[in-house]
Design a protein around this motif. Structure first.
Motif, PDB file in Angstrom:
ATOM      1  N   MET A   7      40.807  58.286 -25.145  1.00 23.14           N
ATOM      2  CA  MET A   7      41.378  59.554 -24.685  1.00 23.14           C
ATOM      3  C   MET A   7      42.078  59.284 -23.355  1.00 23.14           C
ATOM      4  O   MET A   7      41.612  58.466 -22.569  1.00 23.14           O
ATOM      5  CB  MET A   7      40.280  60.597 -24.480  1.00 23.14           C
ATOM      6  CG  MET A   7      39.538  60.957 -25.740  1.00 23.14           C
ATOM      7  SD  MET A   7      38.221  62.159 -25.449  1.00 23.14           S
ATOM      8  CE  MET A   7      39.173  63.594 -25.013  1.00 23.14           C
ATOM      9  N   TRP A   8      43.212  59.977 -23.115  1.00 26.04           N
ATOM     10  CA  TRP A   8      43.931  59.788 -21.863  1.00 26.04           C
ATOM     11  C   TRP A   8      44.767  61.019 -21.557  1.00 26.04           C
ATOM     12  O   TRP A   8      44.973  61.872 -22.395  1.00 26.04           O
ATOM     13  CB  TRP A   8      44.809  58.538 -21.912  1.00 26.04           C
ATOM     14  CG  TRP A   8      45.956  58.626 -22.869  1.00 26.04           C
ATOM     15  CD1 TRP A   8      47.238  59.032 -22.580  1.00 26.04           C
ATOM     16  CD2 TRP A   8      45.954  58.334 -24.264  1.00 26.04           C
ATOM     17  NE1 TRP A   8      48.019  58.999 -23.718  1.00 26.04           N
ATOM     18  CE2 TRP A   8      47.243  58.557 -24.773  1.00 26.04           C
ATOM     19  CE3 TRP A   8      44.975  57.889 -25.157  1.00 26.04           C
ATOM     20  CZ2 TRP A   8      47.582  58.367 -26.100  1.00 26.04           C
ATOM     21  CZ3 TRP A   8      45.312  57.696 -26.482  1.00 26.04           C
ATOM     22  CH2 TRP A   8      46.600  57.927 -26.934  1.00 26.04           C
ATOM     23  N   THR A   9      45.237  61.066 -20.321  1.00 26.20           N
ATOM     24  CA  THR A   9      46.139  62.125 -19.881  1.00 26.20           C
ATOM     25  C   THR A   9      47.516  61.519 -19.684  1.00 26.20           C
ATOM     26  O   THR A   9      47.643  60.469 -19.056  1.00 26.20           O
ATOM     27  CB  THR A   9      45.641  62.747 -18.559  1.00 26.20           C
ATOM     28  OG1 THR A   9      44.315  63.239 -18.752  1.00 26.20           O
ATOM     29  CG2 THR A   9      46.547  63.880 -18.114  1.00 26.20           C
ATOM     30  N   GLN A  13      52.099  66.542 -19.371  1.00 24.83           N
ATOM     31  CA  GLN A  13      51.561  67.235 -20.542  1.00 24.83           C
ATOM     32  C   GLN A  13      50.195  67.811 -20.201  1.00 24.83           C
ATOM     33  O   GLN A  13      49.395  67.173 -19.520  1.00 24.83           O
ATOM     34  CB  GLN A  13      51.469  66.282 -21.727  1.00 24.83           C
ATOM     35  CG  GLN A  13      52.827  65.750 -22.143  1.00 24.83           C
ATOM     36  CD  GLN A  13      52.764  64.884 -23.383  1.00 24.83           C
ATOM     37  OE1 GLN A  13      51.724  64.711 -23.994  1.00 24.83           O
ATOM     38  NE2 GLN A  13      53.898  64.333 -23.753  1.00 24.83           N
ATOM     39  N   ASP A  14      49.930  69.009 -20.685  1.00 25.91           N
ATOM     40  CA  ASP A  14      48.681  69.689 -20.359  1.00 25.91           C
ATOM     41  C   ASP A  14      47.491  69.193 -21.171  1.00 25.91           C
ATOM     42  O   ASP A  14      46.379  69.167 -20.673  1.00 25.91           O
ATOM     43  CB  ASP A  14      48.836  71.200 -20.577  1.00 25.91           C
ATOM     44  CG  ASP A  14      49.834  71.816 -19.620  1.00 25.91           C
ATOM     45  OD1 ASP A  14      49.993  71.278 -18.508  1.00 25.91           O
ATOM     46  OD2 ASP A  14      50.457  72.831 -19.981  1.00 25.91           O
ATOM     47  N   GLY A  40      52.698  56.718 -16.264  1.00 23.29           N
ATOM     48  CA  GLY A  40      52.380  58.121 -16.492  1.00 23.29           C
ATOM     49  C   GLY A  40      51.046  58.379 -17.165  1.00 23.29           C
ATOM     50  O   GLY A  40      50.716  59.512 -17.480  1.00 23.29           O
ATOM     51  N   VAL A  41      50.250  57.331 -17.392  1.00 19.62           N
ATOM     52  CA  VAL A  41      48.963  57.489 -18.067  1.00 19.62           C
ATOM     53  C   VAL A  41      47.841  57.438 -17.036  1.00 19.62           C
ATOM     54  O   VAL A  41      47.800  56.544 -16.193  1.00 19.62           O
ATOM     55  CB  VAL A  41      48.752  56.391 -19.128  1.00 19.62           C
ATOM     56  CG1 VAL A  41      47.349  56.460 -19.713  1.00 19.62           C
ATOM     57  CG2 VAL A  41      49.791  56.521 -20.227  1.00 19.62           C
TER      58      VAL A  41
END
Length: 53
Positions: A7-9, A13-14, A40-41
């Motif tokens: 899992m990552w952000t 992106q929300d 960006g991760v």
């Protein structure tokens, strides 16, 4: 056998992203390290997957 997902952000992106496939533990660690190096991760996590998921 225990399986894992990543899992990552992603910047801009929300919603958190989740890998589409499951990995064994060594592969999950390798993939998470690679993903964390992408632009960006952030907040890369390895999570256990319940059997049959």
């Amino acid at each position: 056998m225990q399986t894992f997902r990543i899992m990552w952000t992603q910047a801009g992106q929300d919603e958190r992203k989740v890998s589409a496939v499951s990995y064994d533990e060594p592969s999950a660690k390798t993939y998470a390290e690679r993903k964390a190096k992408e632009d960006g991760v952030t907040n890369v996590e390895i999570t256990k997957v319940k059997p049959g998921m």
